[in-house]
Write a protein that holds these residues in place. Structure first.
Motif, PDB file in Angstrom:
ATOM      1  N   ASN A  76      -0.451   6.192  -3.888  1.00  0.00           N
ATOM      2  CA  ASN A  76       0.139   7.010  -4.954  1.00  0.00           C
ATOM      3  C   ASN A  76      -0.584   8.348  -5.003  1.00  0.00           C
ATOM      4  O   ASN A  76      -1.599   8.531  -4.326  1.00  0.00           O
ATOM      5  CB  ASN A  76       0.060   6.281  -6.304  1.00  0.00           C
ATOM      6  N   PHE A  77      -0.083   9.265  -5.779  1.00  0.00           N
ATOM      7  CA  PHE A  77      -0.660  10.606  -5.777  1.00  0.00           C
ATOM      8  C   PHE A  77      -2.073  10.645  -6.352  1.00  0.00           C
ATOM      9  O   PHE A  77      -2.842  11.580  -6.088  1.00  0.00           O
ATOM     10  CB  PHE A  77       0.256  11.583  -6.537  1.00  0.00           C
ATOM     11  N   LEU A  78      -2.472   9.621  -7.112  1.00  0.00           N
ATOM     12  CA  LEU A  78      -3.831   9.533  -7.637  1.00  0.00           C
ATOM     13  C   LEU A  78      -4.829   9.115  -6.561  1.00  0.00           C
ATOM     14  O   LEU A  78      -6.026   9.363  -6.688  1.00  0.00           O
ATOM     15  CB  LEU A  78      -3.892   8.505  -8.775  1.00  0.00           C
ATOM     16  N   LYS A  79      -4.316   8.431  -5.540  1.00  0.00           N
ATOM     17  CA  LYS A  79      -5.132   7.858  -4.461  1.00  0.00           C
ATOM     18  C   LYS A  79      -6.087   6.778  -4.976  1.00  0.00           C
ATOM     19  O   LYS A  79      -7.110   6.489  -4.361  1.00  0.00           O
ATOM     20  CB  LYS A  79      -5.945   8.947  -3.725  1.00  0.00           C
ATOM     21  N   GLU A  80      -5.737   6.186  -6.107  1.00  0.00           N
ATOM     22  CA  GLU A  80      -6.535   5.118  -6.693  1.00  0.00           C
ATOM     23  C   GLU A  80      -5.628   4.053  -7.302  1.00  0.00           C
ATOM     24  O   GLU A  80      -4.522   4.364  -7.762  1.00  0.00           O
ATOM     25  CB  GLU A  80      -7.471   5.650  -7.791  1.00  0.00           C
ATOM     26  N   GLN A  81      -6.112   2.812  -7.314  1.00  0.00           N
ATOM     27  CA  GLN A  81      -5.394   1.719  -7.981  1.00  0.00           C
ATOM     28  C   GLN A  81      -5.781   1.729  -9.454  1.00  0.00           C
ATOM     29  O   GLN A  81      -6.950   1.662  -9.803  1.00  0.00           O
ATOM     30  CB  GLN A  81      -5.783   0.371  -7.359  1.00  0.00           C
TER      31      GLN A  81
ATOM     32  N   CYS B 147       6.925   0.799 -14.229  1.00  0.00           N
ATOM     33  CA  CYS B 147       7.695   0.376 -15.406  1.00  0.00           C
ATOM     34  C   CYS B 147       6.884   0.713 -16.654  1.00  0.00           C
ATOM     35  O   CYS B 147       6.401   1.839 -16.774  1.00  0.00           O
ATOM     36  CB  CYS B 147       8.002  -1.124 -15.319  1.00  0.00           C
ATOM     37  N   TYR B 148       6.743  -0.248 -17.557  1.00  0.00           N
ATOM     38  CA  TYR B 148       5.887  -0.031 -18.723  1.00  0.00           C
ATOM     39  C   TYR B 148       4.449   0.181 -18.256  1.00  0.00           C
ATOM     40  O   TYR B 148       3.959  -0.501 -17.355  1.00  0.00           O
ATOM     41  CB  TYR B 148       5.957  -1.234 -19.667  1.00  0.00           C
ATOM     42  N   ARG B 149       3.775   1.137 -18.902  1.00  0.00           N
ATOM     43  CA  ARG B 149       2.394   1.470 -18.554  1.00  0.00           C
ATOM     44  C   ARG B 149       1.527   1.416 -19.807  1.00  0.00           C
ATOM     45  O   ARG B 149       1.739   2.206 -20.737  1.00  0.00           O
ATOM     46  CB  ARG B 149       2.343   2.869 -17.955  1.00  0.00           C
ATOM     47  N   PRO B 150       0.571   0.482 -19.879  1.00  0.00           N
ATOM     48  CA  PRO B 150      -0.307   0.436 -21.049  1.00  0.00           C
ATOM     49  C   PRO B 150      -1.012   1.774 -21.268  1.00  0.00           C
ATOM     50  O   PRO B 150      -1.343   2.478 -20.303  1.00  0.00           O
ATOM     51  CB  PRO B 150      -1.314  -0.661 -20.690  1.00  0.00           C
ATOM     52  N   ASN B 151      -1.240   2.126 -22.511  1.00  0.00           N
ATOM     53  CA  ASN B 151      -1.869   3.414 -22.810  1.00  0.00           C
ATOM     54  C   ASN B 151      -3.270   3.514 -22.217  1.00  0.00           C
ATOM     55  O   ASN B 151      -3.721   4.610 -21.859  1.00  0.00           O
ATOM     56  CB  ASN B 151      -1.910   3.632 -24.318  1.00  0.00           C
ATOM     57  N   SER B 152      -3.956   2.390 -22.071  1.00  0.00           N
ATOM     58  CA  SER B 152      -5.289   2.405 -21.460  1.00  0.00           C
ATOM     59  C   SER B 152      -5.202   2.855 -20.004  1.00  0.00           C
ATOM     60  O   SER B 152      -6.104   3.528 -19.486  1.00  0.00           O
ATOM     61  CB  SER B 152      -5.935   1.022 -21.546  1.00  0.00           C
ATOM     62  N   VAL B 153      -4.103   2.506 -19.325  1.00  0.00           N
ATOM     63  CA  VAL B 153      -3.885   2.961 -17.949  1.00  0.00           C
ATOM     64  C   VAL B 153      -3.581   4.454 -17.935  1.00  0.00           C
ATOM     65  O   VAL B 153      -4.005   5.180 -17.029  1.00  0.00           O
ATOM     66  CB  VAL B 153      -2.746   2.161 -17.276  1.00  0.00           C
TER      67      VAL B 153
ATOM     68  N   GLY C 113      17.139 -10.139  -8.845  1.00  0.00           N
ATOM     69  CA  GLY C 113      17.988  -9.191  -8.135  1.00  0.00           C
ATOM     70  C   GLY C 113      17.417  -7.793  -8.002  1.00  0.00           C
ATOM     71  O   GLY C 113      18.113  -6.878  -7.564  1.00  0.00           O
ATOM     72  N   PHE C 114      16.149  -7.608  -8.370  1.00  0.00           N
ATOM     73  CA  PHE C 114      15.499  -6.309  -8.238  1.00  0.00           C
ATOM     74  C   PHE C 114      14.506  -6.335  -7.077  1.00  0.00           C
ATOM     75  O   PHE C 114      14.099  -7.400  -6.613  1.00  0.00           O
ATOM     76  CB  PHE C 114      14.740  -5.948  -9.516  1.00  0.00           C
ATOM     77  N   ALA C 115      14.094  -5.152  -6.641  1.00  0.00           N
ATOM     78  CA  ALA C 115      13.032  -5.031  -5.636  1.00  0.00           C
ATOM     79  C   ALA C 115      11.874  -4.264  -6.273  1.00  0.00           C
ATOM     80  O   ALA C 115      12.063  -3.514  -7.245  1.00  0.00           O
ATOM     81  CB  ALA C 115      13.545  -4.297  -4.407  1.00  0.00           C
ATOM     82  N   TYR C 116      10.668  -4.442  -5.722  1.00  0.00           N
ATOM     83  CA  TYR C 116       9.479  -3.853  -6.337  1.00  0.00           C
ATOM     84  C   TYR C 116       8.546  -3.256  -5.279  1.00  0.00           C
ATOM     85  O   TYR C 116       8.338  -3.841  -4.212  1.00  0.00           O
ATOM     86  CB  TYR C 116       8.699  -4.910  -7.125  1.00  0.00           C
ATOM     87  N   ASP C 117       8.014  -2.100  -5.602  1.00  0.00           N
ATOM     88  CA  ASP C 117       6.950  -1.464  -4.824  1.00  0.00           C
ATOM     89  C   ASP C 117       6.065  -0.749  -5.858  1.00  0.00           C
ATOM     90  O   ASP C 117       6.131   0.463  -6.005  1.00  0.00           O
ATOM     91  CB  ASP C 117       7.536  -0.475  -3.808  1.00  0.00           C
ATOM     92  N   MET C 118       5.268  -1.537  -6.577  1.00  0.00           N
ATOM     93  CA  MET C 118       4.520  -1.032  -7.726  1.00  0.00           C
ATOM     94  C   MET C 118       3.314  -0.225  -7.243  1.00  0.00           C
ATOM     95  O   MET C 118       2.223  -0.749  -7.015  1.00  0.00           O
ATOM     96  CB  MET C 118       4.114  -2.188  -8.631  1.00  0.00           C
ATOM     97  N   ARG C 119       3.522   1.073  -7.096  1.00  0.00           N
ATOM     98  CA  ARG C 119       2.573   1.939  -6.404  1.00  0.00           C
ATOM     99  C   ARG C 119       1.208   2.050  -7.099  1.00  0.00           C
ATOM    100  O   ARG C 119       0.188   2.191  -6.439  1.00  0.00           O
ATOM    101  CB  ARG C 119       3.170   3.326  -6.247  1.00  0.00           C
ATOM    102  N   TYR C 120       1.200   2.020  -8.431  1.00  0.00           N
ATOM    103  CA  TYR C 120      -0.082   2.212  -9.123  1.00  0.00           C
ATOM    104  C   TYR C 120      -0.945   0.957  -9.126  1.00  0.00           C
ATOM    105  O   TYR C 120      -2.083   0.974  -9.602  1.00  0.00           O
ATOM    106  CB  TYR C 120       0.150   2.715 -10.550  1.00  0.00           C
ATOM    107  N   ALA C 121      -0.431  -0.121  -8.567  1.00  0.00           N
ATOM    108  CA  ALA C 121      -1.242  -1.322  -8.326  1.00  0.00           C
ATOM    109  C   ALA C 121      -1.828  -1.266  -6.914  1.00  0.00           C
ATOM    110  O   ALA C 121      -2.416  -2.241  -6.443  1.00  0.00           O
ATOM    111  CB  ALA C 121      -0.420  -2.580  -8.512  1.00  0.00           C
TER     112      ALA C 121
END
Length: 241
Positions: free
Chosen positions: A85-90, A126-132, A73-81
């Protein structure tokens, strides 16, 4: 009588040759009665069992889970994948939304409430690994935009989400700016906006707060679960399929 028998045998042999020839034209493969037959193997077709997902209530609150396993029931637009995004990088290898169990429980309750208004949660992060977090810091080493990975952010704890709302038909609500717009127009206390935008932000904020989340003044999209504030920074990584 004996000659008649010879003729009958010959006819049978001839039919067998024809059958064999027909089968070879079908790439040496016949499918019949849920059995695949080839020249060298006979393999019974079995239904692949569905992945069994444990009940959310049975899991420890601090465990990380994939949210899509517990609701469609959720929607997704996972920008950092992506590079949008503001980084301009995946910076994620693939798009997934993981949270801790207690965050997921609160999100499910909030989404049920939103659906009463004809909308649902759409995730940007959502959750972001510390390495990211370290990857992001390397690109933009500015604590105004990216939390220092040495300290970590609540995203690294599995207790923060970046979200907006969309209708049940998939139309995104107007919140006044795009995700990760760093300017005063994205602030919660910016009131010089059309009433529709103010109403959309109010619905998002009040509903999320009702289920244990709190916002930050400068980002209308960012919500932290209060119960996750003291959780440790994590570097759990999901597998990409």
């Amino acid at each position: 009588m004996r000659s008649y028998s010879y003729i009958l045998v010959a006819l049978c042999l001839c039919w067998g040759c024809k059958e064999k020839s027909t089968r070879k034209k079908e790439n040496d493969t016949i499918v019949q009665d849920s059995v695949i037959t080839t020249e060298s193997t006979v393999v019974k077709i079995k239904e692949v069992p569905k992945k069994k997902v444990p009940e959310l209530a049975s899991l420890p609150d601090t465990l990380f889970i994939r949210l899509a396993d517990y609701s469609d029931g959720f929607a997704y637009d996972m920008r950092y994948a992506t590079e949008n995004n503001f980084l301009k990088e995946q910076v994620y290898d693939c798009a997934e939304c993981y949270t801790r169990v207690k965050t997921a429980k609160a999100l499910l309750k909030a989404n049920a409430e939103f659906k009463k208004h004809g909308v649902k949660i759409k995730f940007f992060d959502c959750y972001r690994p510390n390495s990211v977090q370290y990857k992001m810091w390397k690109i933009v080493p500015n604590p105004q935009y990216v939390a220092n990975p040495k300290k970590g952010s609540i995203h690294n704890k599995g207790g923060a989400v970046d979200i907006t709302l969309e209708t049940l038909d998939g139309l995104e609500l107007d919140m006044g700016t795009d995700f990760d717009f760093f300017g005063k127009r994205a602030y919660h206390d910016m009131t010089d906006l059309p009433q529709e935008i103010l109403d959309n932000r109010t619905l998002l904020k009040e509903t999320m707060e009702k289920f244990g989340f709190w916002s930050i003044r400068t980002e209308w999209w960012h919500y932290n679960l209060s119960a996750a504030s003291n959780d440790p920074v994590a570097n759990f990584k999901w597998e990409c399929e």
